[in-house]
Design a protein around this motif. Structure first.
Motif, PDB file in Angstrom:
ATOM      1  N   CYS A  25       8.315   6.821  10.638  1.00 21.40           N
ATOM      2  CA  CYS A  25       8.075   6.722   9.193  1.00 21.40           C
ATOM      3  C   CYS A  25       9.122   7.438   8.342  1.00 21.40           C
ATOM      4  O   CYS A  25       8.811   7.975   7.279  1.00 21.40           O
ATOM      5  CB  CYS A  25       6.673   7.233   8.874  1.00 21.40           C
ATOM      6  N   THR A 122      -3.324   0.332   2.003  1.00 25.17           N
ATOM      7  CA  THR A 122      -2.148   0.882   1.357  1.00 25.17           C
ATOM      8  C   THR A 122      -1.082   1.025   2.425  1.00 25.17           C
ATOM      9  O   THR A 122      -1.237   1.792   3.368  1.00 25.17           O
ATOM     10  CB  THR A 122      -2.439   2.246   0.701  1.00 25.17           C
ATOM     11  N   ALA A 123      -0.023   0.248   2.289  1.00 28.14           N
ATOM     12  CA  ALA A 123       1.053   0.245   3.274  1.00 28.14           C
ATOM     13  C   ALA A 123       2.103   1.279   2.915  1.00 28.14           C
ATOM     14  O   ALA A 123       2.428   1.473   1.736  1.00 28.14           O
ATOM     15  CB  ALA A 123       1.700  -1.132   3.337  1.00 28.14           C
ATOM     16  N   THR A 124       2.624   1.921   3.926  1.00 28.39           N
ATOM     17  CA  THR A 124       3.769   2.804   3.733  1.00 28.39           C
ATOM     18  C   THR A 124       5.015   1.946   3.519  1.00 28.39           C
ATOM     19  O   THR A 124       5.014   0.738   3.764  1.00 28.39           O
ATOM     20  CB  THR A 124       3.976   3.690   4.972  1.00 28.39           C
ATOM     21  N   ALA A 127       5.794   0.356   6.870  1.00 27.52           N
ATOM     22  CA  ALA A 127       4.938  -0.724   7.386  1.00 27.52           C
ATOM     23  C   ALA A 127       4.779  -1.911   6.442  1.00 27.52           C
ATOM     24  O   ALA A 127       4.219  -2.930   6.839  1.00 27.52           O
ATOM     25  CB  ALA A 127       3.563  -0.165   7.722  1.00 27.52           C
ATOM     26  N   ARG A 128       5.269  -1.814   5.243  1.00 24.89           N
ATOM     27  CA  ARG A 128       5.046  -2.874   4.247  1.00 24.89           C
ATOM     28  C   ARG A 128       5.497  -4.240   4.766  1.00 24.89           C
ATOM     29  O   ARG A 128       4.753  -5.226   4.674  1.00 24.89           O
ATOM     30  CB  ARG A 128       5.757  -2.540   2.946  1.00 24.89           C
ATOM     31  N   TYR A 131       3.043  -5.739   7.339  1.00 27.30           N
ATOM     32  CA  TYR A 131       1.816  -6.302   6.761  1.00 27.30           C
ATOM     33  C   TYR A 131       2.096  -7.616   6.028  1.00 27.30           C
ATOM     34  O   TYR A 131       1.320  -8.564   6.138  1.00 27.30           O
ATOM     35  CB  TYR A 131       1.145  -5.299   5.830  1.00 27.30           C
ATOM     36  N   TRP A 136      -0.630 -10.382   4.501  1.00 29.52           N
ATOM     37  CA  TRP A 136      -1.089  -9.519   3.423  1.00 29.52           C
ATOM     38  C   TRP A 136      -0.179  -9.725   2.214  1.00 29.52           C
ATOM     39  O   TRP A 136       0.981 -10.090   2.361  1.00 29.52           O
ATOM     40  CB  TRP A 136      -1.093  -8.060   3.878  1.00 29.52           C
ATOM     41  N   GLY A 149       2.300   4.589  -1.659  1.00 27.74           N
ATOM     42  CA  GLY A 149       2.371   3.387  -0.831  1.00 27.74           C
ATOM     43  C   GLY A 149       2.179   2.125  -1.641  1.00 27.74           C
ATOM     44  O   GLY A 149       2.060   2.149  -2.865  1.00 27.74           O
TER      45      GLY A 149
END
Length: 157
Positions: A25, A122-124, A127-128, A131, A136, A149
């Protein structure tokens, strides 16, 4: 294999999450310990144990040779028909092997089985893209979380 988490899984789950935050991350913490520390603490053994006992939350693990990924659901404070994916982390050594994708699909199916027709998360920054590639979409009605996020939504079917 994807299964509900147990109390015996908690130490391995906390270690996996800490490793994922530390090693995967960077786009979110930029190597800054003051940004990592509260994130790891929010997912330590005690915090995960509290989630495991909460009747409005569920934790799951994807198991390969040991734990490969950890995921969670939460429907506290959610409108009728809506549930949240509260966490999804993959073991850095298992990244790219499909465990997070399989666990995400299982979490979505579990929300559906619980009568939830909409998912939120809520994506970091990290990770966005993952998703978005799984169907998503940005949720214009919500704001990001503690890490600034990206609020995402998905109709579940």
């Amino acid at each position: 294999m994807i299964r509900p988490a147990t109390a015996e899984d908690l130490p391995a789950m906390a270690a996996l999450i800490a490793a994922a935050i530390r090693d995967l991350c960077h786009a979110d913490h930029h190597g800054q310990a003051n940004r990592m520390r509260p994130w790891v603490a929010a997912n330590d053994i005690a915090a995960l144990a509290a989630r495991l006992k909460d009747p409005a939350q569920r934790l799951f693990v994807a198991q390969a040779a040991g734990l490969a990924a950890v995921g969670g659901l939460d429907w506290r404070d959610q409108p009728e028909g809506r549930g949240r994916i509260s966490l999804l982390f993959v073991d850095p050594a298992q990244q790219g092997k499909g465990h997070a994708r399989a666990l995400l699909a299982a979490l979505e199916a579990e929300l559906w089985a619980l009568g939830r027709t909409e998912g939120r998360l809520t994506a970091t920054n990290t990770a966005r893209g993952f998703y978005l590639s799984q169907g998503w979409a940005p949720d214009p009605a919500a704001s990001g979380g503690a890490l600034l996020g990206h609020a995402l939504q998905k109709a579940l079917a």
